[in-house]
Design an enzyme around this catalytic site. Structure first.
Site: not given
Length: 396
Positions: A175, A374
């Site tokens: 990202t 994550e």
């Protein structure tokens, strides 16, 4: 207390969780909610449909202006907010779009957090003030094309060349990568995994953007390519060696997801509730039918249980007692329940649930990414399984 003196039941806060917030907490929440309503919600459906975040640099500066970048950190222009206040900000950002929350999480909880916790005084002074202001966007390079859940297998390598370091490798699904001015890159070395602060204008560094995504479309996602990137000796993060460094950063980011996922779920629940009150079938609002009420009740229960769990973990983080296993508990539960809330909301809206005129399908598809980044469901199940049984099943 008499019944007449009780506050009326609030469909949007059925457990009265606002009572847990201080005036400062509410001010943070309301500031971020107001910013998202003005700057994101009017445009995000179009950004998502086109697969772009065209105003990312301007948005980053505005987020810096309201203190949302690195907001839990202290000094260097950071807000020094509490863990609960950071969580409340994540709820509001993800209620707008997961891509916006990801922008903030990667900037603050990964890139800035790594420099703040493990960097030298010079690295902190050079990068953190401009990152807190949103003038420099950061990214975090850990995941690789062939190594996601098992970072110990990373192939990106840094070797010494005189007093310099040479980095070679690839990172994937990063990202902010192609708009970042600085990248925190983790690489294997002869002394263990080390983190490097890499200005993105360094020769040999490139970040081609990843296209054709069906999730997190209002977000910049890139590959990082490192071909003989030469860095001075002081580019390494001096205060950590080994996977403890990147994993502690990930734990910090996962905490924000525990809250943020509830923002996406809240947006879908509220869309379904409003729709059920106004949509008529068989001569009455669909919210008057038992099956629709059952769906709304189940969504409300899971949504506010998740928010209560996030509050509990936030208080523990503020007290310094939060364990990584507890963050896995929150991430596993809240993202999984958020997806189910979005899917149920879609059924309440019927065919309109797939339209970008409503937020439901956008949040549902975004959460498919949140479910696996994550730490996948399976990884968090195994973290909890090990904590519960004492047996490590990751490699067994």
């Amino acid at each position: 207390m008499s019944a007449s003196s009780r506050a009326p039941f609030d469909p949007y806060d059925p457990l009265g969780l606002d009572d847990l917030l201080t005036p400062e907490d509410r001010a943070v929440r309301d500031t971020v909610r107001g910013w998202a309503a003005q700057r994101v919600l009017p445009h995000v459906a179009g950004w998502y449909e086109r697969g772009e975040l065209p105003e990312i640099r301007e948005l980053a500066r505005e987020l810096g202006g309201i203190g949302a970048l690195g907001m839990q950190l202290t000094g260097y222009g950071c807000a020094g907010a509490s863990a609960v206040q950071y969580g409340l900000a994540c709820v509001e950002l993800e209620a707008a779009d997961s891509g916006i929350r990801s922008l903030v999480s990667v900037q603050g909880s990964l890139a800035m957090y790594a420099i703040h916790r493990f960097g030298s005084a010079e690295q902190k002074e050079r990068w953190l003030p401009s990152m807190a202001a949103g003038e420099v966007i950061g990214c975090f390079g850990l995941t690789e094309p062939d190594h996601g859940s098992d970072p110990a297998g990373m192939r990106t390598r840094a070797v010494r060349d005189g007093s310099d370091w040479l980095l070679d490798g690839r990172k994937m699904w990063i990202t902010n990568g192609s708009v970042a001015g600085v990248a925190v890159v983790w690489a294997a070395t002869d002394e263990g995994v080390r983190g490097f602060v890499v200005p993105t204008d360094t020769p040999g560094f490139s970040a081609p953007e990843i296209r054709h995504k069906w999730s997190l479309r209002a977000s910049v996602t890139s590959e990082l390519v490192l071909d003989g990137v030469r860095l001075p000796a002081d580019a390494v993060l001096p205060e950590v060696t080994g996977l403890r460094g990147p994993l502690s950063c990930l734990n910090h980011a996962r905490y924000g997801i525990v809250w943020g996922a509830m923002g996406a779920a809240r947006a879908c629940f509220e869309a379904a509730l409003e729709y059920a009150r106004g949509r008529e079938q068989f001569g009455r609002p669909i919210g008057a039918f038992q099956l629709t009420q059952a769906k709304l009740a189940d969504m409300a229960v899971e949504l506010h249980k998740g928010i209560l769990l996030a509050h509990h973990l936030g208080r523990r983080m503020d007290a310094g007692t939060l364990r990584p296993e507890q963050v896995s508990f929150g991430k596993l539960n809240n993202v999984r329940e958020a997806i189910e809330i979005c899917r149920t909301a879609r059924t309440v809206l019927g065919a309109n649930g797939i339209s970008l005129e409503y937020p439901v399908m956008r949040h549902a598809t975004n959460l498919e990414s949140v479910l696996t980044y994550e730490g996948t469901v399976e990884m968090h199940q195994l973290v909890l399984g090990k904590a519960l049984t004492g047996f490590d099943a990751f490699r067994g």
